[in-house]
Design an enzyme around this catalytic site. Sequence first.
Site, PDB file in Angstrom:
ATOM      1  CG  ASP A 124     -16.432 -99.780   9.695  1.00 52.76           C
ATOM      2  OD1 ASP A 124     -15.464 -99.515   8.969  1.00 52.76           O
ATOM      3  OD2 ASP A 124     -16.316-100.083  10.896  1.00 52.76           O
ATOM      4  CD  GLU A 180     -10.958 -98.199  12.030  1.00 51.18           C
ATOM      5  OE1 GLU A 180      -9.911 -97.843  12.563  1.00 51.18           O
ATOM      6  OE2 GLU A 180     -12.044 -97.634  12.280  1.00 51.18           O
TER       7      GLU A 180
END
Length: 505
Positions: free
Chosen positions: A120, A185
């Site tokens: 991400d 994250e």
Amino acid sequence: MILALSVIMLLFEAGVSSSSSGLENQIFQYIDLHQNEFIQTLKEWVAVESDSIQPERRQNVTQMVELTADRLRAMGATVELVKLCSHKPDVQSLLLPPLILAELGKDPQKPTVCFYGHVDVQPAKKEDGWKTDPYNLTEIDGNLYGRGATDNKGPVLAWINAVESFRALKLDTPVNHKFIIEGMEEAGSLGLEEIIKENQRFFSDVDYIVISDNLWLSNRKPALTYGTRGNICFSVEVQCGERDLHSGSFGGIIHEPMTDLIALLDSLVDTSGRILIPGVYDDVASLTEEEKKLYEAIEFDLEEYKNNTGVKKFLYDTKEEILSHLWRYPSLSIHGIEGAFHEPGIKTAIPAKVIGKFSIRQVPHMDISIVKRQVIKYLEDVFSKRNSPNKLKVSVPISAMPWVADINDPLYTAARTAIKTVFGQDPEMIRDGATIPIAQMLQNITRKSVMMLPIGAADDGEHSQKEKISRYNYIQGTKLFATLFLEIAKLHGQLQEASNTTTAN
Ligand SMILES: *[C@@H]1O[C@H](CO)[C@@H](O)[C@H](O)[C@H]1NC(C)=O
Ligand SMILES: *[C@@H]1O[C@H](CO)[C@@H](O)[C@H](O)[C@H]1NC(C)=O
Ligand SMILES: *[C@@H]1O[C@H](CO)[C@@H](O)[C@H](O)[C@H]1NC(C)=O
Ligand SMILES: *[C@@H]1O[C@H](CO)[C@@H](O)[C@H](O)[C@H]1NC(C)=O
Ligand SMILES: *[C@@H]1O[C@H](CO)[C@@H](O)[C@H](O)[C@H]1NC(C)=O
């Protein structure tokens, strides 16, 4: 033109890695020759807007996780997609992307290396000031610009490319591989800790864990990271009543909460940056000679660092003092006051309740609960001397542990040798002054040795409008990971032999 560039890189490499073996050279040649394919895959990955912060992009994060899973499966890995939604149920929980637990190879004779990464990214819009389309990886002067190029799609792909290179050359893979790859994250690794705790069996045969999610300290010198600071965030609330008061009607006759709070905050650090809370330094690990030498060896341009901050003078004058105070000593920062008037202009109110926010970046071997007790006791003492009838409340909304690894661990030895082979120089042994909870979390729960092995340069601009990874770092990083597998296998053989000898004796 592309071919010519590859040939130049190849020649250049042949010079640098004169000490590498025939096997390494074969792999390096393969990686050099296929660099444009590796960049093309990175371009495809960057094109997926896997921004985990904006909920409306969650589908794209899931799409990115699936793309990663497909890539791993194509290499022959067994992939499990673990649902995050059973943890921390909230409104958006259904939209959470799954987490990847994957494995490739199960040879009990070989060491098992687990790689952690995330796919991400931070949000990015062209209007934020990007010179290029942030989701269209663009090469300018050897740099590959795009969101996620260095944080963390580039390094994740470099690791996968390295594994893939052995397969493509029909070489026996030197280690067994495991992967833990998440898509949340940037949003605080939602649910990750629970999943690691629930999947201890996944880690039971893992020997080493490698994270590649930070940067070198310089633009040219490779680094190995062996520690991060922790953080304890404090809230100090001072309240006199329910309503804000007019300073014309009450100024001069009451104990004002803001005055109390400013006095409390002012009592925390002295002008030399030293934290004034009694006992807070008691458990700080003392600086060893070995560690001191590590600081001396680091190339660090203090003036440039100062220029980048726009600050005229630091608290310390030498490189060693600056680095040790960023990495291995605690610091206290005051961040803000909730309830204070902060807009332009004038307002003559006396706020009824103000909340001061400060944090302590703590280091080994400070204990969170002890520091918390010391801070609360100290603030209560300072407050009691003020004879204020106001109410004081101190709390810790969030905290994270520091992390430090043993640099003499075989994993670090293998990485140092691999760096020397690929880059022709020794790595800088660095820590990070910021808090990166993943390393401590993995080390604490799995009890395995953990290493942070960055491949991006200091000027990669993670989270910024000019995020990039250079072609050089991406491709050399791929070689570095491939070499690391070989070095770990070598060391593991030696270790096993040593332990067999020990057992025999
Ligand atoms: C993001 O996800 C939406 C919905 O699945 C899809 O239509 C769109 O093409 C995706 N965009 C990118 C850039 O991946
Ligand atoms: C990405 O940029 C290149 C070069 O400017 C351009 O040719 C290409 O069409 C762009 N791709 C997308 C998907 O916008
Ligand atoms: C730092 O800034 C000063 C003043 O602008 C300049 O003279 C100096 O060259 C800069 N140094 C570095 C290393 O950037
Ligand atoms: C592991 O984590 C727990 C809970 O966060 C903590 O209490 C403990 O001190 C940690 N242990 C180590 C060795 O870091
Ligand atoms: C060490 O001992 C183990 C178990 O007895 C054996 O499988 C392995 O091959 C030995 N390793 C070496 C390098 O001798």
